[in-house]
Design a protein around this motif. Structure first.
Motif, mmCIF file in Angstrom:
data_model
loop_
_atom_site.group_PDB
_atom_site.id
_atom_site.type_symbol
_atom_site.label_atom_id
_atom_site.label_comp_id
_atom_site.label_asym_id
_atom_site.label_seq_id
_atom_site.Cartn_x
_atom_site.Cartn_y
_atom_site.Cartn_z
ATOM 1 N N LEU A 49 47.018 -27.005 84.305
ATOM 2 C CA LEU A 49 46.196 -28.131 84.708
ATOM 3 C C LEU A 49 44.792 -28.002 84.111
ATOM 4 C CD1 LEU A 49 47.222 -28.383 88.469
ATOM 5 C CD2 LEU A 49 47.965 -29.867 86.596
ATOM 6 N N SER A 50 44.336 -29.055 83.462
ATOM 7 C CA SER A 50 42.977 -29.087 82.930
ATOM 8 C C SER A 50 42.009 -29.536 84.014
ATOM 9 C CB SER A 50 42.903 -30.052 81.746
ATOM 10 O OG SER A 50 43.036 -31.397 82.196
ATOM 11 N N SER A 51 40.732 -29.355 83.758
ATOM 12 C CA SER A 51 39.720 -29.827 84.703
ATOM 13 C C SER A 51 39.785 -31.344 84.836
ATOM 14 C CB SER A 51 38.326 -29.392 84.241
ATOM 15 O OG SER A 51 38.074 -29.836 82.913
ATOM 16 N N HIS A 84 33.233 -28.831 78.314
ATOM 17 C CA HIS A 84 33.438 -30.233 78.717
ATOM 18 C C HIS A 84 32.338 -30.725 79.657
ATOM 19 C CE1 HIS A 84 37.320 -29.774 76.878
ATOM 20 N NE2 HIS A 84 37.740 -28.926 77.805
ATOM 21 N N LEU A 85 31.120 -30.206 79.487
ATOM 22 C CA LEU A 85 30.050 -30.605 80.400
ATOM 23 C C LEU A 85 29.629 -32.052 80.170
ATOM 24 C CD1 LEU A 85 27.807 -27.432 80.668
ATOM 25 C CD2 LEU A 85 29.947 -28.005 81.833
ATOM 26 N N GLU A 141 28.298 -27.274 87.650
ATOM 27 C CA GLU A 141 28.712 -27.272 89.052
ATOM 28 C C GLU A 141 29.879 -28.230 89.276
ATOM 29 O OE1 GLU A 141 24.930 -25.512 88.538
ATOM 30 O OE2 GLU A 141 25.557 -27.543 87.980
ATOM 31 N N ALA A 142 29.804 -29.405 88.654
ATOM 32 C CA ALA A 142 30.886 -30.380 88.800
ATOM 33 C C ALA A 142 32.149 -29.891 88.101
ATOM 34 C CB ALA A 142 30.450 -31.725 88.227
ATOM 35 N N TYR A 143 31.980 -29.259 86.939
ATOM 36 C CA TYR A 143 33.121 -28.701 86.204
ATOM 37 C C TYR A 143 33.811 -27.629 87.048
ATOM 38 C CZ TYR A 143 35.399 -25.848 82.536
ATOM 39 O OH TYR A 143 36.286 -25.111 81.776
ATOM 40 N N ALA A 144 33.024 -26.709 87.613
ATOM 41 C CA ALA A 144 33.599 -25.641 88.442
ATOM 42 C C ALA A 144 34.278 -26.215 89.680
ATOM 43 C CB ALA A 144 32.510 -24.648 88.846
ATOM 44 N N ALA A 145 33.663 -27.227 90.288
ATOM 45 C CA ALA A 145 34.255 -27.823 91.487
ATOM 46 C C ALA A 145 35.615 -28.438 91.179
ATOM 47 C CB ALA A 145 33.312 -28.879 92.054
#
Length: 480
Positions: free
Chosen positions: A180-182, A205-206, A213-217
């Motif tokens: 699964l990708s982000s 992919h920022l 933070e959004a990427y990690a979430a």
């Protein structure tokens, strides 16, 4: 790690979609199966697509023959009456179509969410993997281990096999190995895996996610509702933080993997052996040998970490230790991932064209002692100072090419000024032969000429596969 009880979504059949106006955003690998599945369940389907090329027209014609409405070249306008959007994973959240849907209160799902909701009552559990790098290799290792245990399985998801096809097809599986990708996780709010793993986290992919933070979430969504194990990387504290924040089923455990000696509830490495101290009785005192390091192909540090993560997920499903060993021995890595191409005059030539970001390139460079590094391409907003500083002592020389090679050259000047640099001022595909020729000139017996570009390939090549093929062809030409 939260302890709230989370139950899986009730699978939805035809009745949920019958007569519902659904907009499918994007054609391609995910959009076409989604449109077909929804149409078969009685939905009124409209497909919108940004592109209007020959491939899109061909796919549109197939769907229109079924009675599906397709609008090519207009992916931004919300069709009137839309009650649900099912989107291709790559479409950005700030797209006008989605902003309009938000204002209208229209829910947005990805193809993974749709597959999760359409799976049957006896559907195979999902062992899910995400991370900045290593996802595909880990999922394929996992599938190999599960098959060695005699289980019916497949590697699916972001790996190229549609989850919808796997869930709705005639073949019955015992368990699925799911990459699964982000992007996919962002659009999958009700996914609940049997066990999940985040391999690592680094800025990537920022531009899509908006922030680290959004990427990690979004990556952390893979842990939500896990039943048995949340697998994390001991060397990457961000992955453990995501486990702590997850709301999981009661009894689900945090299981770490490490290249060092494992503690209780961890898998690790001891004297050349992969060791399990998580899925054994009395894990505070006992350990189980799973395999030898040499059973991992190739046995470089980041790939050993991949193997440990795959083993942890398989063991969470009750797979015996012998299947871990046999599955790792049977596994063959995909092309362009630390792929040994040839030895010429005592120099190894290795293709890691898949190293399209700095995190992947750092892992690749860490695998060898003395390197002539071929790098460059499209930086995608990346900076290279940390990568070069960490790898400087391993570099014999560097050969740079591609649109953003100057960024790497400047980082080398700052952090490795003694390393000879050849700057190829060209971005044509023929530059690869010159790059390999220069690398051969600079290399000494015992060195590794390593293609680990730390950049995307589209400035010079169709994709990283073509770039790796060009490298291999150049090596063969020089060795002829």
């Amino acid at each position: 790690m939260g302890s709230g009880q989370v139950t899986s979504s009730v699978p939805s059949g035809s009745s949920e979609f019958h007569g519902k106006h659904v907009t499918v955003a994007g054609l391609g690998v995910s959009g076409v199966p989604a449109a077909r599945a929804l149409h078969e369940r009685g939905a009124v389907v409209t497909v919108v697509n940004d592109g209007d090329d020959a491939r899109a027209r061909e796919q549109a014609a197939e769907l229109q023959a079924l009675g599906v409405t397709v609008r090519l070249g207009d992916g931004d306008t919300l069709p009137e009456g839309t009650e649900l959007i099912v989107t291709a994973p790559g479409w950005k959240p700030d797209k006008p179509l989605f902003l309009a849907a938000g204002k209208a209160g229209v829910p947005i799902w990805g193809d993974v969410e749709l597959a999760w909701r359409l799976r049957g009552p006896d559907a195979a559990p999902w062992l899910a993997v995400t991370g900045t790098n290593g996802k595909t290799t880990t999922v394929r290792m996992l599938a190999s281990i599960l098959k060695a245990a005699g289980l019916r399985t497949a590697a699916v998801g972001n790996i190229g096999v549609s989850l919808l096809d796997a869930v709705l097809g005639e073949e019955r599986y015992d368990v699925l190995a799911v990459e699964l990708s982000s992007y996919q996780l962002h659009w999958a709010p009700s996914l609940r895996a049997y066990s999940g793993a985040v391999l690592n986290l680094a800025p990537d992919h920022l531009d899509w996610h908006g922030s680290m933070e959004a990427y990690a979430a979004d990556k952390g969504r893979i842990y939500e509702g896990n039943k048995v194990a949340c697998v994390y990387n001991v060397a990457d504290s961000l992955t453990e933080d995501l486990v702590r924040e997850a709301d999981v089923e009661e009894g689900c455990r945090a299981v770490g993997f490490t290249l060092g000696t494992p503690g209780p509830s961890q898998l690790g490495v001891v004297e050349g052996l992969l060791i399990d101290r998580a899925f054994v009785e009395m894990r505070h005192k006992n350990a189980q040998e799973l395999a030898e390091v040499c059973d991992v192909n190739p046995p470089v540090p980041h790939n050993i970490a991949n193997a440990l993560a795959a083993a942890a997920l398989a063991r969470s499903f009750g797979v015996p230790a012998t299947a871990v060993r046999d599955g790792l021995r049977a596994f063959r890595p995909d092309p362009h991932r630390i792929e040994h191409v040839a030895d010429l005059d005592g120099v190894a030539y290795v293709d890691d064209s898949k190293a399209t970001n700095t995190h992947a390139a750092e892992a690749s460079l860490a695998a060898y002692e003395s390197i002539v590094w071929i790098a460059g391409g499209l930086a995608k907003g990346a900076v290279f100072d940390e990568l070069v500083a960490k790898s400087a002592k391993r570099l014999r020389a560097a050969v740079l090419m591609g649109a953003d090679r100057e960024l790497i050259r400047e980082a080398l000047a700052r952090h490795a000024p003694e390393v000879p640099v050849v700057d190829l001022d060209r971005t044509d595909t023929g530059a690869m032969l010159q790059a390999v020729t220069e690398a051969k000139r600079l290399a000494r017996s015992g060195d590794t000429v390593l293609l680990a570009p730390a950049c995307a390939s589209m400035d010079m090549f169709t994709n990283y596969n073509q770039r790796g093929d060009a490298f291999a062809a150049a090596v063969r030409e020089l060795g002829a």
